[in-house]
Motif scaffolding. Structure first.
Motif, PDB file in Angstrom:
ATOM      1  N   PRO A 141       0.844  -1.214   0.000  1.00  0.00           N
ATOM      2  CA  PRO A 141       0.000   0.000   0.000  1.00  0.00           C
ATOM      3  C   PRO A 141       0.867   1.247   0.000  1.00  0.00           C
ATOM      4  CG  PRO A 141       0.009  -1.051   2.172  1.00  0.00           C
ATOM      5  CD  PRO A 141       0.709  -1.996   1.253  1.00  0.00           C
ATOM      6  N   GLU A 142       0.487   2.233  -0.815  1.00  0.00           N
ATOM      7  CA  GLU A 142       1.333   3.413  -1.010  1.00  0.00           C
ATOM      8  C   GLU A 142       1.490   4.252   0.252  1.00  0.00           C
ATOM      9  OE1 GLU A 142       0.585   5.824  -4.353  1.00  0.00           O
ATOM     10  OE2 GLU A 142       0.330   4.154  -5.752  1.00  0.00           O
ATOM     11  N   ASN A 143       0.593   4.143   1.194  1.00  0.00           N
ATOM     12  CA  ASN A 143       0.702   4.941   2.414  1.00  0.00           C
ATOM     13  C   ASN A 143       1.364   4.182   3.554  1.00  0.00           C
ATOM     14  OD1 ASN A 143      -1.342   3.126   2.747  1.00  0.00           O
ATOM     15  ND2 ASN A 143      -2.800   4.579   3.658  1.00  0.00           N
ATOM     16  N   GLY A 144       1.925   2.998   3.272  1.00  0.00           N
ATOM     17  CA  GLY A 144       2.542   2.196   4.319  1.00  0.00           C
ATOM     18  C   GLY A 144       4.038   2.416   4.421  1.00  0.00           C
ATOM     19  N   ARG A 145       4.629   1.984   5.546  1.00  0.00           N
ATOM     20  CA  ARG A 145       6.068   2.152   5.761  1.00  0.00           C
ATOM     21  C   ARG A 145       6.871   1.240   4.843  1.00  0.00           C
ATOM     22  NH1 ARG A 145       7.658   2.083  11.967  1.00  0.00           N
ATOM     23  NH2 ARG A 145       9.626   2.689  10.957  1.00  0.00           N
ATOM     24  N   GLY A 146       6.298   0.074   4.501  1.00  0.00           N
ATOM     25  CA  GLY A 146       6.996  -0.833   3.601  1.00  0.00           C
ATOM     26  C   GLY A 146       7.187  -0.225   2.223  1.00  0.00           C
ATOM     27  N   TYR A 147       6.164   0.459   1.735  1.00  0.00           N
ATOM     28  CA  TYR A 147       6.253   1.117   0.427  1.00  0.00           C
ATOM     29  C   TYR A 147       7.304   2.219   0.458  1.00  0.00           C
ATOM     30  CZ  TYR A 147       4.745   3.499  -3.845  1.00  0.00           C
ATOM     31  OH  TYR A 147       4.713   4.068  -5.094  1.00  0.00           O
ATOM     32  N   GLU A 148       7.331   2.975   1.548  1.00  0.00           N
ATOM     33  CA  GLU A 148       8.316   4.052   1.675  1.00  0.00           C
ATOM     34  C   GLU A 148       9.733   3.489   1.694  1.00  0.00           C
ATOM     35  OE1 GLU A 148       9.585   7.561   4.864  1.00  0.00           O
ATOM     36  OE2 GLU A 148       7.668   6.511   5.070  1.00  0.00           O
ATOM     37  N   ALA A 149       9.926   2.349   2.393  1.00  0.00           N
ATOM     38  CA  ALA A 149      11.255   1.730   2.441  1.00  0.00           C
ATOM     39  C   ALA A 149      11.673   1.231   1.065  1.00  0.00           C
ATOM     40  CB  ALA A 149      11.257   0.571   3.444  1.00  0.00           C
ATOM     41  N   ALA A 150      10.740   0.613   0.331  1.00  0.00           N
ATOM     42  CA  ALA A 150      11.048   0.130  -1.017  1.00  0.00           C
ATOM     43  C   ALA A 150      11.383   1.294  -1.947  1.00  0.00           C
ATOM     44  CB  ALA A 150       9.864  -0.670  -1.568  1.00  0.00           C
ATOM     45  N   ALA A 151      10.665   2.401  -1.794  1.00  0.00           N
ATOM     46  CA  ALA A 151      10.924   3.572  -2.624  1.00  0.00           C
ATOM     47  C   ALA A 151      12.298   4.155  -2.328  1.00  0.00           C
ATOM     48  CB  ALA A 151       9.844   4.634  -2.390  1.00  0.00           C
ATOM     49  N   TYR A 152      12.713   4.126  -1.062  1.00  0.00           N
ATOM     50  CA  TYR A 152      14.037   4.643  -0.713  1.00  0.00           C
ATOM     51  C   TYR A 152      15.132   3.741  -1.276  1.00  0.00           C
ATOM     52  CZ  TYR A 152      17.939   6.479   1.938  1.00  0.00           C
ATOM     53  OH  TYR A 152      19.144   7.022   2.278  1.00  0.00           O
ATOM     54  N   ILE A 153      14.930   2.420  -1.210  1.00  0.00           N
ATOM     55  CA  ILE A 153      15.890   1.489  -1.818  1.00  0.00           C
ATOM     56  C   ILE A 153      16.000   1.771  -3.313  1.00  0.00           C
ATOM     57  CG2 ILE A 153      16.330  -0.939  -2.379  1.00  0.00           C
ATOM     58  CD1 ILE A 153      14.915  -1.641   0.270  1.00  0.00           C
ATOM     59  N   GLU A 154      14.858   1.996  -3.946  1.00  0.00           N
ATOM     60  CA  GLU A 154      14.829   2.274  -5.386  1.00  0.00           C
ATOM     61  C   GLU A 154      15.609   3.546  -5.710  1.00  0.00           C
ATOM     62  OE1 GLU A 154      11.172   1.997  -8.394  1.00  0.00           O
ATOM     63  OE2 GLU A 154      11.084   3.778  -7.112  1.00  0.00           O
ATOM     64  N   ARG A 155      15.391   4.602  -4.947  1.00  0.00           N
ATOM     65  CA  ARG A 155      16.098   5.856  -5.198  1.00  0.00           C
ATOM     66  C   ARG A 155      17.598   5.699  -4.950  1.00  0.00           C
ATOM     67  NH1 ARG A 155      11.644   8.026  -2.464  1.00  0.00           N
ATOM     68  NH2 ARG A 155      12.873   8.345  -0.567  1.00  0.00           N
ATOM     69  N   SER A 156      17.966   4.949  -3.920  1.00  0.00           N
ATOM     70  CA  SER A 156      19.383   4.745  -3.621  1.00  0.00           C
ATOM     71  C   SER A 156      20.071   3.976  -4.742  1.00  0.00           C
ATOM     72  CB  SER A 156      19.541   3.994  -2.289  1.00  0.00           C
ATOM     73  OG  SER A 156      18.988   4.734  -1.222  1.00  0.00           O
ATOM     74  N   ALA A 157      19.400   2.954  -5.263  1.00  0.00           N
ATOM     75  CA  ALA A 157      19.975   2.181  -6.361  1.00  0.00           C
ATOM     76  C   ALA A 157      20.115   3.044  -7.609  1.00  0.00           C
ATOM     77  CB  ALA A 157      19.101   0.960  -6.656  1.00  0.00           C
ATOM     78  N   ARG A 158      19.131   3.914  -7.843  1.00  0.00           N
ATOM     79  CA  ARG A 158      19.201   4.796  -9.003  1.00  0.00           C
ATOM     80  C   ARG A 158      20.385   5.748  -8.881  1.00  0.00           C
ATOM     81  NH1 ARG A 158      14.609   7.518  -8.415  1.00  0.00           N
ATOM     82  NH2 ARG A 158      13.393   5.724  -9.085  1.00  0.00           N
TER      83      ARG A 158
END
Length: 442
Positions: free
Chosen positions: A101-118
């Motif tokens: 879910p986009e408003n969950g902490r798991g989504y935020e963590a995945a998004a941060y991993i994605e940005r870091s990899a980018r």
């Protein structure tokens, strides 16, 4: 004289310049040497010293060119393997976001991993660009967004006793630039500033409009008439002594202890700014702090500045059959997993020979082939050539983590190119565009 003449020729031959430039330098030095032979004793000693200085400078340029060539070989050599690893991190993090879910902490963590990899991928590109093995990708960029992303990364990495502040002046106009390279440059400045404040302090990022009338100089460099965006990175740290300020942008110059710094950070910043047609100024006072000011020219024409995709827009999907060929487990599994999440049926092959056997048994069932360029044994280009001998009209995408492959012309037999690492949305749009184009004419 023979020994000096030999040293001159050896030093000039090794400088990383064109043959014409090396010949011009060599002629000039040899002219000085001929004048030296004709001069009197006192004048000869003076000229020998001057000529020896020029030779030392040429040797230093040669050593620097050799170091940069070594960096280029190193980064070029690791780019493919490193991007394969980043492909797994970036791809699976973007895939993971679709299950959360986009408003969950798991989504935020995945998004941060994605940005870091980018950002890790963009750092590799910046190293390649610095060593002249890759050119920056320019497009309209909003520097407020670039600065904001930089601060977001710094806030998680610098000591908590360093307070980060912003001072953005509006409206902000876009510049033409490589967002990843600019973020990395600002990160280097931010990290250096934090290191200069081990006991804590203030780190301020500010942006403003800067107008030059053609009479403005930054560190003795004239700034042409025009409108610029000014970015300042200021700290309240220990400052830079005057006697070394002229050296801080030189490659491999560092005041840090061995093992604590490469000496490449500020030279990469300087190279990035100049590659963007910009200017850089250093102002520092010992015990008070340091400010780096970057000027980048504003785009002459208006354009959309690096706008993100609208949230909630559905990525394209499909039901076709895709043959995926890669000899690395992580990118092979990732491609198949992402494609299946988009509705496609996948046929994985870990080698070119295996892909040929799959297509030979069901040539009409395969709608698209995605193949990695560099594989053990039969590479991607040879694999597709043999696949097309079985089915000439099959659509094909060449995939690679190599920077050279991205810049090179698309090889015969391929319809498109996919650069590693990639995100789920990028893959989805690429696959859909190739399939929608119909049977291949290659």
């Amino acid at each position: 004289m023979t020994s000096l003449r030999f040293r001159i020729a050896e030093a000039v031959d090794g400088i990383g310049l064109s043959a014409e430039q090396r010949e011009r330098i060599l002629r000039r030095l040899e002219t000085h040497l001929d004048d030296l032979v004709r001069a009197g004793a006192a004048e000869r000693d003076e000229r020998i010293e001057a000529l020896s200085t020029r030779v030392r400078q040429a040797e230093e340029q040669l050593a620097q060119a050799q170091r940069m060539e070594a960096i280029g070989r190193l980064t070029g050599g690791i780019a493919h393997d490193f991007n394969n690893l980043l492909t797994g991190i970036l791809g699976y993090s973007s895939l993971l976001k679709t299950f959360l879910p986009e408003n969950g902490r798991g989504y935020e963590a995945a998004a941060y991993i994605e940005r870091s990899a980018r950002r890790a991928s963009e750092l590799t590109r910046q190293l390649l660009a610095y060593s002249r093995r890759e050119t920056p990708r320019f497009r309209p960029v909003d520097l407020r967004k670039v600065t904001g992303e930089t601060i977001e990364i710094l806030a998680r990495s610098v000591n908590k006793n360093v307070e980060i502040h912003t001072d953005f002046h509006h409206p902000q106009e876009p510049v033409s630039g490589d967002a990843g390279a600019l973020v990395q440059a600002l990160l280097n400045l931010g990290v250096n500033a934090a290191d200069a404040m081990p006991g804590g302090g203030h780190l301020t990022f500010s942006t403003a409009l800067f107008v030059s009338d053609g009479e403005v100089y930054l560190n003795d460099v004239p700034v042409p008439e025009g409108r610029y965006v000014s970015i300042c990175v200021a700290d309240t740290g220990c400052g830079i002594p005057e006697e070394i300020r002229s050296e801080v942008f030189a490659p491999f110059f560092t005041t840090k202890a061995p093992g604590e710094g490469t000496g490449l950070g500020l030279s990469m910043v300087y190279g990035c700014v100049r590659a963007h047609g910009g200017f850089l100024r250093l102002v520092s006072s010992v015990g008070v702090g340091t400010t780096f000011q970057i000027l980048l020219p504003i785009l002459g024409e208006s354009g959309d500045a690096d706008e993100p995709r609208e949230a909630g827009v559905e990525v394209p999907r499909g039901t076709e059959i895709v043959l995926v060929v890669d000899d690395e487990e992580i990118p092979l599994n990732l491609l198949c997993d992402v494609l299946r999440s988009l509705g496609y049926t996948t046929l994985p092959a870990s080698a070119g020979e295996e892909a040929i056997e799959i297509l030979r048994h069901a040539p009409e069932k395969v709608d698209l082939v995605i193949v990695d360029r560099i594989m053990a044994g039969m590479d991607g280009i040879e694999t597709v050539a043999r696949l097309r001998a079985i089915r000439p009209t099959v659509r094909t995408i060449l995939c690679s983590g190599s920077a050279e492959a991205e810049r090179a012309p698309l090889p015969d037999g391929f319809d498109d190119f996919l650069q590693k690492p990639y995100e789920r949305e990028t893959l989805a749009r690429k696959v859909r565009s190739v399939l929608d184009a119909g049977p291949s004419n290659n």
